[in-house]
Design an enzyme around this catalytic site. Structure first.
Site, PDB file in Angstrom:
ATOM      1  CG  ASP A 188       7.961  -7.790   6.470  1.00 10.25           C
ATOM      2  OD1 ASP A 188       8.196  -6.559   6.391  1.00 10.25           O
ATOM      3  OD2 ASP A 188       8.580  -8.633   5.780  1.00 10.25           O
TER       4      ASP A 188
ATOM      5  CB  SER B  20      10.710 -12.787  -3.023  1.00 10.72           C
ATOM      6  OG  SER B  20      10.400 -11.877  -2.047  1.00 10.72           O
TER       7      SER B  20
ATOM      8  CD  GLU C 120      17.343 -10.462   1.621  1.00  8.49           C
ATOM      9  OE1 GLU C 120      16.709 -11.514   1.490  1.00  8.49           O
ATOM     10  OE2 GLU C 120      17.509  -9.662   0.682  1.00  8.49           O
TER      11      GLU C 120
ATOM     12  CG  ASP D 150       9.981 -11.006   0.748  1.00 12.02           C
ATOM     13  OD1 ASP D 150       8.774 -10.742   0.856  1.00 12.02           O
ATOM     14  OD2 ASP D 150      10.847 -10.175   0.422  1.00 12.02           O
TER      15      ASP D 150
HETATM   16  C1  GLA Z   1      10.616  -6.639   0.755  1.00  3.83           C
HETATM   17  C2  GLA Z   1      11.120  -7.248   2.055  1.00  3.83           C
HETATM   18  C3  GLA Z   1       9.965  -7.785   2.910  1.00  3.83           C
HETATM   19  C4  GLA Z   1       8.851  -6.756   3.071  1.00  3.83           C
HETATM   20  C5  GLA Z   1       8.487  -6.141   1.720  1.00  3.83           C
HETATM   21  C6  GLA Z   1       7.513  -5.008   1.855  1.00  3.83           C
HETATM   22  O1  GLA Z   1      10.062  -7.617  -0.077  1.00  3.83           O
HETATM   23  O2  GLA Z   1      12.023  -8.283   1.800  1.00  3.83           O
HETATM   24  O3  GLA Z   1      10.455  -8.206   4.162  1.00  3.83           O
HETATM   25  O4  GLA Z   1       9.209  -5.773   3.988  1.00  3.83           O
HETATM   26  O5  GLA Z   1       9.629  -5.661   1.020  1.00  3.83           O
HETATM   27  O6  GLA Z   1       6.329  -5.454   2.396  1.00  3.83           O
END
Ligand code: GLA
Length: 393
Positions: free
Chosen positions: A44, A134, A168, A180
């Site tokens: 991402d 998350s 964040e 997320d």
């Molecule tokens: C965490 C980060 C996301 C993404 C994932 C891996 O969850 O918060 O933004 O980068 O790792 O895909």
């Protein structure tokens, strides 16, 4: 378990707790889900495509208005309370989880929103912390959603996701991508979100799984180191991008194609950086293939891609670790037709695609193998794919 989490009796219990903590009645209850990512990991923040969906673990937020300018946040999970003045909020390590509440107010202020008064907020969650599902994005989305609704700020869900990511990144110090926060804010029942993180265009994909389901496997090893390791990967990708930009006309690594990888290897002249780029480019390709396979109901093909994704995260991106590798292996030794880590990695959770009728035996066998090797039990659960934030009452 998850169905009962938002039950009437649970909500009454939370309202009673709110009264005890804040000495007044709560004025509303909001809820956000957790998420899994089906495929498209660690791309991402490289402008790639991801395919997450919101799942049935939840965070609840209850609030009441204050007649001063303080934000007072209480976590029912930690039984801890923090307080800050809306106008002078700054990140403080000792504020631990409540930075995710205060950060929302700091970013809103920075964006020019005026919050007329303080609030009391009670947070309660059954999203396992540090599990890669998350919980932090869920908390940020929850507080944005709540504050937006209570004070009529007129912020839509897409912007909530972007502001939550900004919080964040800039307030909490994790250089995460948008996946997320978007997966949770834009979650839709029984659908996965195919999100292009390069331009924030998205569409919903029907999860045509028929007799199959995704199962969540918790390693029960929290991913503590994630912040430093995660930021290290972001840094490596940025470094590779700077080098490759001199030759290719690209804004992000996901604009590269697989056939360009040999040239990248020469240009980078660094085996570690090359492995990172290889993962990013191949993973982005896998997302498109997986999404097409899901639409066509080709579950075997989906399973194969899940396994390839895990292998790439293990060998090239190096974010899995012993616990995730063991649980994925155990899942594949049982009935899974595909399995991979989900989320940031370094512990946390994996997902597996299995035929529904095998679930109980699958759980038994994975538990047995994982425990035999690592001496801790995993948690293995079926989850529902659910909607994003709601106001419960
Ligand atoms: C965490 C980060 C996301 C993404 C994932 C891996 O969850 O918060 O933004 O980068 O790792 O895909």
């Amino acid at each position: 378990m998850n169905a009962t989490y938002s039950s009437q009796s649970k909500l009454i219990e939370l309202e009673t707790k709110f009264q005890t903590i804040f000495n007044c009645n709560s004025e509303g209850i909001y809820r956000t889900p957790a998420r899994i990512n089906l495929i498209g990991e660690h791309i991402d923040y490289n402008g790639g495509k991801v395919l997450p969906c919101a799942i049935s673990y939840y965070m609840h937020g209850l609030f009441s208005i204050r007649n001063d300018r303080r934000v007072v946040a209480y976590s029912n999970n930690f039984d801890s309370k923090f307080s800050a003045d809306i106008d002078t909020i700054s990140y403080k390590k000792r504020n631990s989880w409540s930075n995710y509440v205060f950060g929302v107010f700091a970013i809103l202020k920075e964006e020019g929103f005026v919050i007329p008064c303080g609030v009391n907020i009670l947070i309660d969650s059954n999203i396992p912390l540090g599990s890669g599902l998350s919980s932090s994005a869920s908390l940020l989305d929850l507080v944005f959603y709540l504050v937006n609704d209570v004070f009529n700020l007129g912020i839509d869900l897409e912007r909530i996701a972007k502001l939550a990511q900004k919080t964040e990144n800039e307030f909490c110090g994790l250089r995460c991508g948008i996946m997320d926060q978007a997966a949770i804010a834009l979650g839709k029942k029984n659908k996965a979100l195919l999100l292009d993180c390069g331009n924030f265009k998205y569409e919903y994909k029907e999860m045509a799984l028929r007799k199959y389901s995704f199962v969540v496997l918790k390693t029960n090893i929290p991913h503590n180191l994630v912040k430093s390791k995660y930021n290290e990967r972001v840094e490596e990708c940025n470094k590779a991008l700077e080098i490759l930009k001199k030759t290719f006309e690209i804004d992000n690594l996901c604009q590269l194609y697989e056939y360009q990888l040999p040239e990248c290897e020469n240009l980078l002249n660094d085996p570690i950086l090359f492995k990172r780029v290889k993962h990013v480019v191949t993973e982005n390709e896998r997302v498109q293939q997986f999404s097409a396979a899901m639409t066509a109901g080709k579950t075997e093909e989906m399973g194969r891609l899940l396994c390839e994704s895990h292998k790439s995260l293990r060998d090239d991106y190096e974010v899995t670790g012993e616990y995730l590798d063991t649980i994925v292996e155990a899942a594949m030794n049982a009935y899974a037709i595909g399995a991979r880590m989900t989320g940031g990695g370094f512990g946390g959770c994996a997902i597996a695609l299995i035929e529904n009728r095998f679930f109980e035996d699958f759980r038994f066998r994975v538990d047995k193998e994982y425990f035999a090797k690592l001496k801790i039990h995993p948690d293995i659960e079926e989850v529902e794919i659910v909607d994003g934030p709601i106001k419960i009452k």
